[in-house]
Scaffold this active site. Structure first.
Site, PDB file in Angstrom:
ATOM      1  N   GLU A  70       0.744  -1.021   0.018  1.00  0.00           N
ATOM      2  CA  GLU A  70       0.032   0.049   0.170  1.00  0.00           C
ATOM      3  C   GLU A  70       0.729   1.311   0.032  1.00  0.00           C
ATOM      4  O   GLU A  70       1.874   1.385   0.964  1.00  0.00           O
ATOM      5  CB  GLU A  70      -0.927  -0.081   1.209  1.00  0.00           C
ATOM      6  CG  GLU A  70      -1.904   1.230   1.177  1.00  0.00           C
ATOM      7  CD  GLU A  70      -2.981   1.377   2.294  1.00  0.00           C
ATOM      8  OE1 GLU A  70      -3.789   2.134   2.136  1.00  0.00           O
ATOM      9  OE2 GLU A  70      -2.772   0.822   3.172  1.00  0.00           O
ATOM     10  N   ASN A 122      10.085   7.507   0.163  1.00  0.00           N
ATOM     11  CA  ASN A 122       9.389   8.038  -0.966  1.00  0.00           C
ATOM     12  C   ASN A 122       8.944   6.894  -1.923  1.00  0.00           C
ATOM     13  O   ASN A 122      10.011   6.116  -2.552  1.00  0.00           O
ATOM     14  CB  ASN A 122      10.463   8.821  -1.853  1.00  0.00           C
ATOM     15  CG  ASN A 122       9.823   9.573  -3.088  1.00  0.00           C
ATOM     16  OD1 ASN A 122       8.509   9.571  -3.239  1.00  0.00           O
ATOM     17  ND2 ASN A 122      10.668   9.670  -4.144  1.00  0.00           N
ATOM     18  N   ASP A 145      -2.335  12.158  -2.632  1.00  0.00           N
ATOM     19  CA  ASP A 145      -2.483  13.622  -2.462  1.00  0.00           C
ATOM     20  C   ASP A 145      -2.638  14.027  -3.972  1.00  0.00           C
ATOM     21  O   ASP A 145      -2.105  13.912  -5.096  1.00  0.00           O
ATOM     22  CB  ASP A 145      -0.981  14.129  -2.011  1.00  0.00           C
ATOM     23  CG  ASP A 145      -1.142  15.703  -1.726  1.00  0.00           C
ATOM     24  OD1 ASP A 145      -1.876  16.401  -2.276  1.00  0.00           O
ATOM     25  OD2 ASP A 145      -0.287  15.967  -0.767  1.00  0.00           O
ATOM     26  N   LYS A 149      -4.093  22.160  -7.200  1.00  0.00           N
ATOM     27  CA  LYS A 149      -3.701  23.276  -7.788  1.00  0.00           C
ATOM     28  C   LYS A 149      -3.270  23.167  -8.843  1.00  0.00           C
ATOM     29  O   LYS A 149      -2.267  22.139  -9.060  1.00  0.00           O
ATOM     30  CB  LYS A 149      -2.977  24.293  -6.761  1.00  0.00           C
ATOM     31  CG  LYS A 149      -3.626  24.963  -5.555  1.00  0.00           C
ATOM     32  CD  LYS A 149      -2.936  25.816  -4.580  1.00  0.00           C
ATOM     33  CE  LYS A 149      -3.501  26.381  -3.704  1.00  0.00           C
ATOM     34  NZ  LYS A 149      -2.814  27.382  -2.646  1.00  0.00           N
ATOM     35  N   ASP A 181     -11.356  10.787  -4.625  1.00  0.00           N
ATOM     36  CA  ASP A 181     -12.286  11.595  -4.631  1.00  0.00           C
ATOM     37  C   ASP A 181     -12.416  12.944  -5.267  1.00  0.00           C
ATOM     38  O   ASP A 181     -13.134  13.801  -5.266  1.00  0.00           O
ATOM     39  CB  ASP A 181     -12.778  11.909  -2.966  1.00  0.00           C
ATOM     40  CG  ASP A 181     -11.770  12.737  -2.219  1.00  0.00           C
ATOM     41  OD1 ASP A 181     -10.373  12.712  -2.820  1.00  0.00           O
ATOM     42  OD2 ASP A 181     -12.061  13.222  -1.053  1.00  0.00           O
TER      43      ASP A 181
END
Length: 240
Positions: A70, A122, A145, A149, A181
């Site tokens: 995950e 990372n 994430d 923007k 989402d």
């Protein structure tokens, strides 16, 4: 911060979040990290992975079993549920949120979980070099994430070329599962992965059915409460 000329050149796909941890979380790092956290040799930065470092699943778990990775495990809700209900499968959580990893360790300890390991690094570097090629049966990326923007879209993890990175770590026939989402990110994910030669769709229609192994979390509920639709995707690694 990486020194000039060191390995990390591409932008990372996260903001490293530390912050003050609770006493319980600090204790988790002292007492539970030796059991659950794989100590990654570093390269250019704190969350980097040295290119010669390797995570050998059979050595880490002491057995040969399917491996689910995950990416961005957060506070561990999904992977703790999975590791407690699927004891015959090994799980690896990759996260850069120190407090989230601590919370995951605490919950794993309470549930007497032995088939879970954690990596603070990372994620692309984990997939690209740390994991042996073809070692993962599934890769999960739930609510990454969105970098909503427009000027930050270049930081999104699922971007052209990601198929090569994820496809390297997955075995032939392995499954990449995603959920978000954010509609525009979902569209970008689908566009990118539809074009990647390493993957083919594992769903019919516009979107995949909700993955039954993905538990409802507070994060997902928050998105729903804000009126956002949750979109799932699933792709299969084509034979090499």
């Amino acid at each position: 911060m990486a020194e000039p000329g060191t390995r990390r050149q591409a932008p990372v796909s996260f903001v490293r979040r530390g912050g003050r941890m609770s006493d319980a979380q600090e204790r988790a790092w002292r007492e539970l990290a030796p059991t659950y956290v794989h100590d990654v040799p570093r390269d250019a930065a704190h969350t980097s992975v040295h290119p010669d470092a390797r995570f050998i699943p059979e050595e880490e778990y002491g057995r040969s079993a399917p491996l689910v990775v995950e990416i961005g495990s957060g506070q561990g809700h999904a992977i703790i549920h999975a590791s407690t209900t699927r004891r015959d499968v090994d799980f690896l959580a990759v996260e850069v949120y120190h407090g989230g990893l601590a919370r995951t360790m605490l919950e794993a300890y309470k549930a007497d979980v032995t088939n879970l390991r954690l990596i603070e690094a990372n994620a692309p570097e984990v997939l690209e070099t740390l994991l042996p090629e073809g070692s993962a049966d599934e890769i999960w990326i739930f609510f990454p994430d969105p970098w909503h923007k427009k000027r930050h879209h270049k930081r999104r993890m699922i971007s052209p070329g990601f198929g090569r990175i994820a496809g390297r770590a997955l075995r032939d026939g392995g499954v990449l599962r995603l959920a978000t989402d954010w509609e525009d990110y979902a569209l970008q994910m689908r566009e990118v992965l539809d074009a990647e030669p390493e993957f083919q769709r594992a769903f019919a229609g516009d979107w995949a059915e909700r993955f039954e192994g993905r538990v409802m979390t507070a994060f997902e509920r928050k998105g729903i409460d804000k009126g956002r639709d949750i979109r799932d995707l699933a792709y299969t690694r084509v034979p090499r």
